[in-house]
Design a protein around this motif. Sequence first.
Motif, PDB file in Angstrom:
ATOM      1  N   GLY A  38     127.903  82.540  74.862  1.00  0.00           N
ATOM      2  CA  GLY A  38     128.557  82.083  76.089  1.00  0.00           C
ATOM      3  C   GLY A  38     129.966  81.588  75.832  1.00  0.00           C
ATOM      4  O   GLY A  38     130.881  81.822  76.642  1.00  0.00           O
ATOM      5  N   VAL A  39     130.175  80.900  74.714  1.00  0.00           N
ATOM      6  CA  VAL A  39     131.526  80.436  74.363  1.00  0.00           C
ATOM      7  C   VAL A  39     132.419  81.621  74.029  1.00  0.00           C
ATOM      8  O   VAL A  39     133.589  81.669  74.422  1.00  0.00           O
ATOM      9  CB  VAL A  39     131.462  79.437  73.185  1.00  0.00           C
ATOM     10  N   ARG A  40     131.872  82.610  73.328  1.00  0.00           N
ATOM     11  CA  ARG A  40     132.656  83.824  73.057  1.00  0.00           C
ATOM     12  C   ARG A  40     133.078  84.487  74.358  1.00  0.00           C
ATOM     13  O   ARG A  40     134.213  84.962  74.493  1.00  0.00           O
ATOM     14  CB  ARG A  40     131.836  84.810  72.223  1.00  0.00           C
ATOM     15  N   ALA A  41     132.180  84.512  75.340  1.00  0.00           N
ATOM     16  CA  ALA A  41     132.511  85.121  76.630  1.00  0.00           C
ATOM     17  C   ALA A  41     133.680  84.392  77.286  1.00  0.00           C
ATOM     18  O   ALA A  41     134.562  85.030  77.877  1.00  0.00           O
ATOM     19  CB  ALA A  41     131.291  85.116  77.549  1.00  0.00           C
ATOM     20  N   LEU A  42     133.710  83.053  77.189  1.00  0.00           N
ATOM     21  CA  LEU A  42     134.832  82.298  77.766  1.00  0.00           C
ATOM     22  C   LEU A  42     136.145  82.681  77.092  1.00  0.00           C
ATOM     23  O   LEU A  42     137.173  82.862  77.748  1.00  0.00           O
ATOM     24  CB  LEU A  42     134.578  80.795  77.619  1.00  0.00           C
ATOM     25  N   TYR A  43     136.123  82.766  75.765  1.00  0.00           N
ATOM     26  CA  TYR A  43     137.327  83.174  75.035  1.00  0.00           C
ATOM     27  C   TYR A  43     137.797  84.556  75.489  1.00  0.00           C
ATOM     28  O   TYR A  43     138.989  84.779  75.714  1.00  0.00           O
ATOM     29  CB  TYR A  43     137.037  83.217  73.532  1.00  0.00           C
ATOM     30  N   LEU A  44     136.863  85.476  75.617  1.00  0.00           N
ATOM     31  CA  LEU A  44     137.225  86.840  75.968  1.00  0.00           C
ATOM     32  C   LEU A  44     137.705  86.925  77.413  1.00  0.00           C
ATOM     33  O   LEU A  44     138.737  87.552  77.702  1.00  0.00           O
ATOM     34  CB  LEU A  44     136.018  87.755  75.744  1.00  0.00           C
ATOM     35  N   GLN A  45     136.998  86.273  78.317  1.00  0.00           N
ATOM     36  CA  GLN A  45     137.370  86.320  79.732  1.00  0.00           C
ATOM     37  C   GLN A  45     138.761  85.742  79.965  1.00  0.00           C
ATOM     38  O   GLN A  45     139.492  86.208  80.844  1.00  0.00           O
ATOM     39  CB  GLN A  45     136.330  85.579  80.552  1.00  0.00           C
ATOM     40  N   ALA A  46     139.142  84.742  79.174  1.00  0.00           N
ATOM     41  CA  ALA A  46     140.442  84.091  79.364  1.00  0.00           C
ATOM     42  C   ALA A  46     141.612  84.997  79.017  1.00  0.00           C
ATOM     43  O   ALA A  46     142.767  84.663  79.329  1.00  0.00           O
ATOM     44  CB  ALA A  46     140.518  82.812  78.529  1.00  0.00           C
ATOM     45  N   LEU A  47     141.354  86.135  78.384  1.00  0.00           N
ATOM     46  CA  LEU A  47     142.435  87.053  78.017  1.00  0.00           C
ATOM     47  C   LEU A  47     142.854  87.964  79.165  1.00  0.00           C
ATOM     48  O   LEU A  47     143.797  88.734  79.018  1.00  0.00           O
ATOM     49  CB  LEU A  47     142.023  87.901  76.806  1.00  0.00           C
ATOM     50  N   HIS A  48     142.187  87.870  80.301  1.00  0.00           N
ATOM     51  CA  HIS A  48     142.629  88.610  81.488  1.00  0.00           C
ATOM     52  C   HIS A  48     143.460  87.639  82.325  1.00  0.00           C
ATOM     53  O   HIS A  48     142.925  86.686  82.899  1.00  0.00           O
ATOM     54  CB  HIS A  48     141.429  89.107  82.285  1.00  0.00           C
ATOM     55  N   PRO A  49     144.782  87.825  82.394  1.00  0.00           N
ATOM     56  CA  PRO A  49     145.642  86.818  83.024  1.00  0.00           C
ATOM     57  C   PRO A  49     145.241  86.456  84.447  1.00  0.00           C
ATOM     58  O   PRO A  49     145.297  85.273  84.827  1.00  0.00           O
ATOM     59  CB  PRO A  49     147.028  87.466  82.977  1.00  0.00           C
ATOM     60  N   LEU A  50     144.838  87.423  85.261  1.00  0.00           N
ATOM     61  CA  LEU A  50     144.483  87.114  86.641  1.00  0.00           C
ATOM     62  C   LEU A  50     143.122  86.428  86.709  1.00  0.00           C
ATOM     63  O   LEU A  50     142.927  85.494  87.500  1.00  0.00           O
ATOM     64  CB  LEU A  50     144.480  88.384  87.484  1.00  0.00           C
ATOM     65  N   ALA A  51     142.186  86.850  85.877  1.00  0.00           N
ATOM     66  CA  ALA A  51     140.860  86.223  85.889  1.00  0.00           C
ATOM     67  C   ALA A  51     140.945  84.758  85.496  1.00  0.00           C
ATOM     68  O   ALA A  51     140.337  83.888  86.148  1.00  0.00           O
ATOM     69  CB  ALA A  51     139.913  86.973  84.960  1.00  0.00           C
ATOM     70  N   VAL A  52     141.693  84.452  84.440  1.00  0.00           N
ATOM     71  CA  VAL A  52     141.780  83.064  84.000  1.00  0.00           C
ATOM     72  C   VAL A  52     142.613  82.233  84.976  1.00  0.00           C
ATOM     73  O   VAL A  52     142.367  81.044  85.180  1.00  0.00           O
ATOM     74  CB  VAL A  52     142.336  82.980  82.563  1.00  0.00           C
ATOM     75  N   ARG A  53     143.582  82.860  85.648  1.00  0.00           N
ATOM     76  CA  ARG A  53     144.344  82.148  86.674  1.00  0.00           C
ATOM     77  C   ARG A  53     143.431  81.736  87.820  1.00  0.00           C
ATOM     78  O   ARG A  53     143.557  80.635  88.386  1.00  0.00           O
ATOM     79  CB  ARG A  53     145.472  83.055  87.195  1.00  0.00           C
ATOM     80  N   GLY A  54     142.470  82.606  88.160  1.00  0.00           N
ATOM     81  CA  GLY A  54     141.512  82.255  89.197  1.00  0.00           C
ATOM     82  C   GLY A  54     140.706  81.039  88.830  1.00  0.00           C
ATOM     83  O   GLY A  54     140.410  80.185  89.690  1.00  0.00           O
ATOM     84  N   VAL A  55     140.345  80.919  87.565  1.00  0.00           N
ATOM     85  CA  VAL A  55     139.604  79.734  87.113  1.00  0.00           C
ATOM     86  C   VAL A  55     140.486  78.501  87.210  1.00  0.00           C
ATOM     87  O   VAL A  55     140.071  77.453  87.715  1.00  0.00           O
ATOM     88  CB  VAL A  55     139.124  79.936  85.657  1.00  0.00           C
ATOM     89  N   MET A  56     141.711  78.598  86.741  1.00  0.00           N
ATOM     90  CA  MET A  56     142.602  77.441  86.713  1.00  0.00           C
ATOM     91  C   MET A  56     142.967  76.952  88.115  1.00  0.00           C
ATOM     92  O   MET A  56     143.103  75.753  88.350  1.00  0.00           O
ATOM     93  CB  MET A  56     143.874  77.783  85.931  1.00  0.00           C
ATOM     94  N   GLU A  57     143.137  77.882  89.045  1.00  0.00           N
ATOM     95  CA  GLU A  57     143.561  77.484  90.387  1.00  0.00           C
ATOM     96  C   GLU A  57     142.403  76.990  91.247  1.00  0.00           C
ATOM     97  O   GLU A  57     142.631  76.269  92.228  1.00  0.00           O
ATOM     98  CB  GLU A  57     144.240  78.662  91.088  1.00  0.00           C
ATOM     99  N   ASN A  58     141.193  77.364  90.908  1.00  0.00           N
ATOM    100  CA  ASN A  58     140.072  77.051  91.798  1.00  0.00           C
ATOM    101  C   ASN A  58     139.050  76.089  91.212  1.00  0.00           C
ATOM    102  O   ASN A  58     138.014  75.838  91.829  1.00  0.00           O
ATOM    103  CB  ASN A  58     139.361  78.348  92.195  1.00  0.00           C
ATOM    104  N   SER A  59     139.320  75.567  90.028  1.00  0.00           N
ATOM    105  CA  SER A  59     138.413  74.573  89.456  1.00  0.00           C
ATOM    106  C   SER A  59     139.199  73.676  88.522  1.00  0.00           C
ATOM    107  O   SER A  59     140.252  74.057  88.017  1.00  0.00           O
ATOM    108  CB  SER A  59     137.274  75.260  88.685  1.00  0.00           C
ATOM    109  N   ASP A  60     138.680  72.478  88.316  1.00  0.00           N
ATOM    110  CA  ASP A  60     139.301  71.557  87.366  1.00  0.00           C
ATOM    111  C   ASP A  60     138.693  71.828  86.004  1.00  0.00           C
ATOM    112  O   ASP A  60     137.812  71.113  85.530  1.00  0.00           O
ATOM    113  CB  ASP A  60     139.059  70.110  87.798  1.00  0.00           C
ATOM    114  N   PHE A  61     139.148  72.916  85.392  1.00  0.00           N
ATOM    115  CA  PHE A  61     138.514  73.392  84.163  1.00  0.00           C
ATOM    116  C   PHE A  61     138.483  72.320  83.080  1.00  0.00           C
ATOM    117  O   PHE A  61     137.466  72.121  82.415  1.00  0.00           O
ATOM    118  CB  PHE A  61     139.255  74.636  83.656  1.00  0.00           C
TER     119      PHE A  61
END
Length: 303
Positions: A38-61
């Motif tokens: 699951g932690v590896r998935a977070l690292y990998l998912q964060a490499l998509h600029p728009l996907a990780v921007r969605g996380v940053m803008e819509n949650s207090d990560f």
Amino acid sequence: MSGGGVEMATSGAPDPGLYGPGSVTWQCHGDPMMWIAGVRALYLQALHPLAVRGVMENSDFRRDAWGRLLRTADFVGTLTYGTSEAAELAGARVRGIHRKLSATDPATGERVPVDDPGLLLWVHCAQIDSFLHVLRRSGFPLTAAQADRYVDENRVNARLVGLDPAEAPADTTALAHYFERIRPELAAGPDAHAVDDFLRGPPVPPLLVPGRNLLWRPLAGLAYGSLPGYAHRLYGRPAPAPRVVTRHLRLTGRVLRGIPAGLRWQLPPGHILKAMRRMGPDSRPSAYTLRTSAAILDRPGRA
């Protein structure tokens, strides 16, 4: 409830859920290495600029990253081991949340819905690839055919988050081809580095800092090390040699799998134990089940 204590569906038979004890997914998702995956998935998912921007803008990560990780684990557990109704409801809740959210595309400045099929597909593939990669590399016994089945079975997961299952990879070859196509779109911008910083040293109360440094950092480092080489290059941080990472994954797998399953599965929210009460003791997730299945299929005269 039946006289034997097994929960019954309205038809009189226990509801196996969307996967069921006969699936590869049912056996895999009870393994403790899923947390590192699951932690590896977070690292990998964060490499998509728009996907990780969605996380940053819509949650207090930064403040709720632990909660986010636990909610993801709860969602995966519900989909895998919950009843069909519970899984469908969980999927409906996620789709309902995503429909209301959008993110700013770092490249164009345009607003993009977070349930954009391209984003959903990236998150799905990064997750499935991470689960499968860490399990196999840490010694969990999966034949090539079972790995393909795992990818195919999890198109159910894709449907529940709002994807057309036909668009999701159906085997490991298709999954690998997907990553070849998407690689030019990946980058490690400020958001990805913020995720990296958090995962390397998540904030904890001062008294828990020694425990974090002793337990969490090696596991997060192992998750990072298991990423593909291009991910290390994008993040700009080296990783140990692949053979060293594999050795550590196998050692960690042996240690974690040595903890009695009944103890590990007591951790909240206890999806596996609930599923076993519903389906009976023969539904216990086990790598042995996969080894037995593979041995039967590999006998002479079998496909």
